[in-house]
Design a protein around this motif. Structure first.
Motif, PDB file in Angstrom:
ATOM      1  N   LEU A 127       8.136 -30.961 -28.424  1.00 52.63           N
ATOM      2  CA  LEU A 127       6.649 -31.280 -28.463  1.00 52.63           C
ATOM      3  C   LEU A 127       5.748 -30.623 -29.588  1.00 52.63           C
ATOM      4  CD1 LEU A 127       6.216 -31.863 -24.638  1.00 52.63           C
ATOM      5  CD2 LEU A 127       6.521 -33.735 -26.373  1.00 52.63           C
ATOM      6  N   GLU A 128       6.013 -29.354 -29.634  1.00 52.41           N
ATOM      7  CA  GLU A 128       5.264 -28.604 -30.716  1.00 52.41           C
ATOM      8  C   GLU A 128       5.562 -29.036 -32.050  1.00 52.41           C
ATOM      9  OE1 GLU A 128       4.527 -24.008 -32.309  1.00 52.41           O
ATOM     10  OE2 GLU A 128       5.711 -24.314 -30.264  1.00 52.41           O
ATOM     11  N   GLN A 149       6.424 -32.156 -32.771  1.00 54.18           N
ATOM     12  CA  GLN A 149       5.951 -33.828 -33.066  1.00 54.18           C
ATOM     13  C   GLN A 149       4.415 -33.371 -33.284  1.00 54.18           C
ATOM     14  OE1 GLN A 149       6.092 -36.011 -29.512  1.00 54.18           O
ATOM     15  NE2 GLN A 149       5.725 -37.881 -30.656  1.00 54.18           N
ATOM     16  N   SER A 150       3.600 -32.433 -32.498  1.00 53.30           N
ATOM     17  CA  SER A 150       2.282 -32.237 -32.532  1.00 53.30           C
ATOM     18  C   SER A 150       1.658 -31.975 -33.925  1.00 53.30           C
ATOM     19  CB  SER A 150       1.729 -31.051 -31.446  1.00 53.30           C
ATOM     20  OG  SER A 150       0.312 -30.990 -31.521  1.00 53.30           O
ATOM     21  N   ASN A 151       2.728 -30.809 -34.329  1.00 53.16           N
ATOM     22  CA  ASN A 151       2.278 -30.508 -35.717  1.00 53.16           C
ATOM     23  C   ASN A 151       2.515 -31.432 -36.875  1.00 53.16           C
ATOM     24  OD1 ASN A 151       1.681 -27.974 -34.724  1.00 53.16           O
ATOM     25  ND2 ASN A 151       3.828 -27.059 -35.267  1.00 53.16           N
ATOM     26  N   LYS A 196      -0.478 -33.862 -36.672  1.00 55.66           N
ATOM     27  CA  LYS A 196      -1.747 -33.339 -37.333  1.00 55.66           C
ATOM     28  C   LYS A 196      -1.661 -33.207 -38.641  1.00 55.66           C
ATOM     29  CE  LYS A 196      -4.473 -29.186 -37.251  1.00 55.66           C
ATOM     30  NZ  LYS A 196      -4.612 -27.841 -37.003  1.00 55.66           N
TER      31      LYS A 196
END
Length: 119
Positions: A65-66, A68-70, A73
């Motif tokens: 998830l991290e 994917q989030s990065n 962004k």
């Protein structure tokens, strides 16, 4: 009332020359825009593929998830930067199209019959 033939021919030649210069500018600018779009698409695809590989290799759901989030962004920031770049290219295109025509428009008489005697 008659229009002087030499005046019409002069405007026609000037207009044609300006139009041809404008078409040349359009061709060059569209090639630059297309190249920019292809480069952005290629980079975006490569980054997406790389992140997908990293997500599939993640050891935990939190790290996936991290990642994917990065990625989201970074993709958003890249898209905004690319949008600004494309806007600049299109603005330059509009300027290049108008520039050759600017001289011709400035030479147009206020009246097509200016300087002629009336009958």
């Amino acid at each position: 009332m008659t229009i002087r033939l030499d005046t019409v021919q002069g405007f026609g030649k000037d207009g044609l020359d300006a139009t041809m210069k404008s078409f040349g500018a359009v061709s060059q600018s569209m090639q630059a825009i297309a190249a920019e779009a292809v480069d952005y698409s290629k980079k975006s695809f490569e980054q997406g593929t790389q992140v997908l590989e990293q997500i599939l290799g993640a050891k935990s759901l939190d790290s996936a998830l991290e990642l994917q989030s990065n990625y989201i962004k970074a993709s958003y920031e890249s898209f905004i930067a690319q949008s600004n770049r494309m806007s600049e290219l299109y603005a330059d295109l509009a300027k290049q199209i108008y520039k050759p025509l600017e001289g011709v428009v400035g030479k147009l008489p206020t009246s097509p019959f200016a300087g002629q005697a009336t009958s």
